[in-house]
Design an enzyme around this catalytic site. Structure first.
Site, PDB file in Angstrom:
ATOM      1  N   GLY A  14       0.841  -1.209   0.000  1.00  0.00           N
ATOM      2  CA  GLY A  14       0.000   0.000   0.000  1.00  0.00           C
ATOM      3  C   GLY A  14       0.868   1.249   0.000  1.00  0.00           C
ATOM      4  NE  ARG A  75      -2.271  -4.360  -1.850  1.00  0.00           N
ATOM      5  CZ  ARG A  75      -1.843  -3.881  -0.680  1.00  0.00           C
ATOM      6  NH1 ARG A  75      -0.855  -4.456  -0.039  1.00  0.00           N
ATOM      7  NH2 ARG A  75      -2.410  -2.828  -0.130  1.00  0.00           N
ATOM      8  CG  ASP A 106       2.818  -7.324   7.196  1.00  0.00           C
ATOM      9  OD1 ASP A 106       2.393  -6.760   6.159  1.00  0.00           O
ATOM     10  OD2 ASP A 106       2.078  -7.896   8.000  1.00  0.00           O
ATOM     11  CB  THR A 130       2.684   0.116   6.199  1.00  0.00           C
ATOM     12  OG1 THR A 130       1.317  -0.193   6.511  1.00  0.00           O
ATOM     13  CG2 THR A 130       3.524  -0.232   7.409  1.00  0.00           C
ATOM     14  CG  ASP A 132      -1.966  -0.908   8.081  1.00  0.00           C
ATOM     15  OD1 ASP A 132      -2.856  -0.051   7.982  1.00  0.00           O
ATOM     16  OD2 ASP A 132      -1.882  -1.898   7.340  1.00  0.00           O
ATOM     17  CG  ASP A 134       1.230  -3.333  10.519  1.00  0.00           C
ATOM     18  OD1 ASP A 134       2.151  -2.729   9.935  1.00  0.00           O
ATOM     19  OD2 ASP A 134       0.432  -4.075   9.924  1.00  0.00           O
ATOM     20  NE  ARG A 176      -6.640  -5.758   4.530  1.00  0.00           N
ATOM     21  CZ  ARG A 176      -6.212  -4.959   3.568  1.00  0.00           C
ATOM     22  NH1 ARG A 176      -7.065  -4.153   2.985  1.00  0.00           N
ATOM     23  NH2 ARG A 176      -4.958  -4.963   3.175  1.00  0.00           N
TER      24      ARG A 176
HETATM   25  P1  ATP Z   1       0.717  -2.827   3.496  1.00  0.00           P
HETATM   26  O1  ATP Z   1       1.072  -3.027   4.943  1.00  0.00           O
HETATM   27  O2  ATP Z   1       0.539  -1.392   3.155  1.00  0.00           O
HETATM   28  O3  ATP Z   1      -0.396  -3.704   3.015  1.00  0.00           O
HETATM   29  P2  ATP Z   1       2.616  -4.708   2.471  1.00  0.00           P
HETATM   30  O4  ATP Z   1       4.036  -4.576   2.117  1.00  0.00           O
HETATM   31  O5  ATP Z   1       2.293  -5.584   3.658  1.00  0.00           O
HETATM   32  O6  ATP Z   1       2.032  -3.254   2.640  1.00  0.00           O
HETATM   33  P3  ATP Z   1       1.538  -6.703   0.653  1.00  0.00           P
HETATM   34  O7  ATP Z   1       0.608  -6.563  -0.487  1.00  0.00           O
HETATM   35  O8  ATP Z   1       1.178  -7.646   1.743  1.00  0.00           O
HETATM   36  O9  ATP Z   1       1.795  -5.231   1.192  1.00  0.00           O
HETATM   37  O10 ATP Z   1       2.971  -7.160   0.081  1.00  0.00           O
HETATM   38  C1  ATP Z   1       3.591  -6.432  -0.964  1.00  0.00           C
HETATM   39  C2  ATP Z   1       4.215  -7.386  -1.941  1.00  0.00           C
HETATM   40  O11 ATP Z   1       5.246  -8.135  -1.295  1.00  0.00           O
HETATM   41  C3  ATP Z   1       3.295  -8.448  -2.528  1.00  0.00           C
HETATM   42  O12 ATP Z   1       2.505  -7.953  -3.570  1.00  0.00           O
HETATM   43  C4  ATP Z   1       4.316  -9.465  -3.037  1.00  0.00           C
HETATM   44  O13 ATP Z   1       4.864  -9.047  -4.255  1.00  0.00           O
HETATM   45  C5  ATP Z   1       5.385  -9.392  -1.955  1.00  0.00           C
HETATM   46  N1  ATP Z   1       5.201 -10.496  -1.001  1.00  0.00           N
HETATM   47  C6  ATP Z   1       4.331 -10.578   0.025  1.00  0.00           C
HETATM   48  N2  ATP Z   1       4.427 -11.780   0.655  1.00  0.00           N
HETATM   49  C7  ATP Z   1       5.382 -12.474  -0.007  1.00  0.00           C
HETATM   50  C8  ATP Z   1       5.942 -13.788   0.130  1.00  0.00           C
HETATM   51  N3  ATP Z   1       5.548 -14.638   1.073  1.00  0.00           N
HETATM   52  N4  ATP Z   1       6.932 -14.148  -0.741  1.00  0.00           N
HETATM   53  C9  ATP Z   1       7.350 -13.302  -1.704  1.00  0.00           C
HETATM   54  N5  ATP Z   1       6.840 -12.062  -1.881  1.00  0.00           N
HETATM   55  C10 ATP Z   1       5.880 -11.661  -1.057  1.00  0.00           C
END
Ligand code: ATP
Length: 328
Positions: A14, A75, A106, A130, A132, A134, A176
């Protein structure tokens, strides 16, 4: 001497206000130290699809004040697969990139950790970006302060109209899995109740609390509901309360994506600059698989697996207790 010669920077997951000040700091700190920098578009998608460009000091002019991210974010499902990671690795190797700064949450860090364990010749440093708030290892994440201020501005306006009409508003905010925005905004706006994913609230208790407010001649009430609250969807919740409380006319507002936008606050501009600066210095110092964070106003490096493993950390319990006392 630094072993790193070329840094790739990306934003993933995000978007969050403060990512742009961080990108600017990464680019300029790297160039100041004689390193080259490549901007990777749309997070891991840009690594897989080879969507990258060389960045210079002027390519980050006048972005400190911009919300969102000039590198765009996405994503990216293919990055979760071995094939996707291999393509990403080959593409960045071909560009000569030997260090990565990944700005995200994360999920982004989970991907970064897996990638750097598979390909240890690419050093990786994470920046917590982020709204969040978190991640373990940083008291604040990029974007949380701006998003909370946006929510406060909106709820202050809702309070004006609520007060004029003797209304009870249920306001849904982002989160969330995290009630951080709901809690801070709730305290700042004098919310009568705050519903969070981290704490279950009995509907009967909420109704009692709001009835007490009506008995105490409150002219309006605001209940902030984080997206991930488990009491029930905000519309059903409002209906259930309206059946029990006739004193107020009940309305629902879902703030939605406006919470992600807007110019970063002073706090997020400084935080983004500090974390971007620290991330490049960590790579130069030979660090990898770490997150740069801010704790007690000092930069701290936390191993990525540790930042991820404390996922169930709790919100400050004193703040939760305080809300009930201050909203009588
Ligand atoms: P936010 O907290 O704002 O949602 P985020 O970094 O947690 O941000 P995610 O969509 O969960 O957002 O993860 C971002 C990207 O990281 C995913 O689209 C994917 O490309 C990569 N990613 C997440 N989990 C994995 C995993 N287990 N293995 C490889 N890549 C991953």
């Amino acid at each position: 001497m630094s072993k790193i010669s070329k840094i790739g920077v990306l934003t993933s997951g995000g978007d969050a206000p403060g990512m742009n000040p961080c990108i600017r700091a990464v680019v300029r700190t790297a160039i100041f130290n004689g390193l080259e920098v490549v901007g990777i578009k749309q997070g891991y998608k840009g690594m897989i699809e080879n969507d990258m460009y060389e960045m210079g000091t002027r390519s980050v002019s006048n972005i400190l004040n911009l919300g969102g991210t000039i590198l765009k974010t996405a994503r990216c499902l293919p990055f979760r697969t071995d094939e996707g990671m291999e393509t990403a690795y080959q593409n960045i190797k071909a560009k000569g990139i030997d260090g990565l700064v990944v700005i995200g949450g994360d999920g982004t860090f989970t991907g970064a950790l897996r990638f750097s364990q598979k390909y240890p010749d690419i050093a990786v440093i994470g920046v917590p970006g982020t709204i969040d708030n978190d991640l373990y290892g940083s008291t604040y994440t990029l974007g949380f302060d701006t998003a909370t201020n946006t929510v406060i501005e909106a709820i202050d306006k809702i309070r004006d109209t609520a007060d004029s009409h003797d209304r009870l508003f249920f306001v849904e905010v982002m989160g969330r899995d995290s009630g951080a925005i709901a809690l801070r905004a709730g305290i700042s706006c004098g919310a009568e109740a705050i519903l969070l994913p981290e704490k279950s609230t009995a509907l009967a208790d909420l109704i009692d609390h709001l009835k007490n407010g009506a008995t105490n001649k409150k002219s309006s009430s605001i209940v902030i509901v984080a997206e991930g609250d488990k009491t029930g969807g905000i519309y059903d919740l409002a209906k259930a309360v309206q059946n029990e409380i006739t004193h107020y006319d009940i309305k629902v507002t879902v703030l939605g994506h406006l919470q992600r936008g807007g110019a970063p606050s002073s706090f997020d501009r400084v935080l983004g600059s500090r974390l971007g600066f620290a991330a490049v210095n960590a790579l130069i110092a030979g660090q990898s698989q770490k997150m740069v964070g801010l704790e007690a106003n000092h930069i701290k490096l936390t191993p990525l697996d540790e930042a991820l493993s404390h996922h169930d950390f709790k919100l400050e319990s004193d703040l939760l207790q305080m809300v009930e006392v201050l909203s009588i």
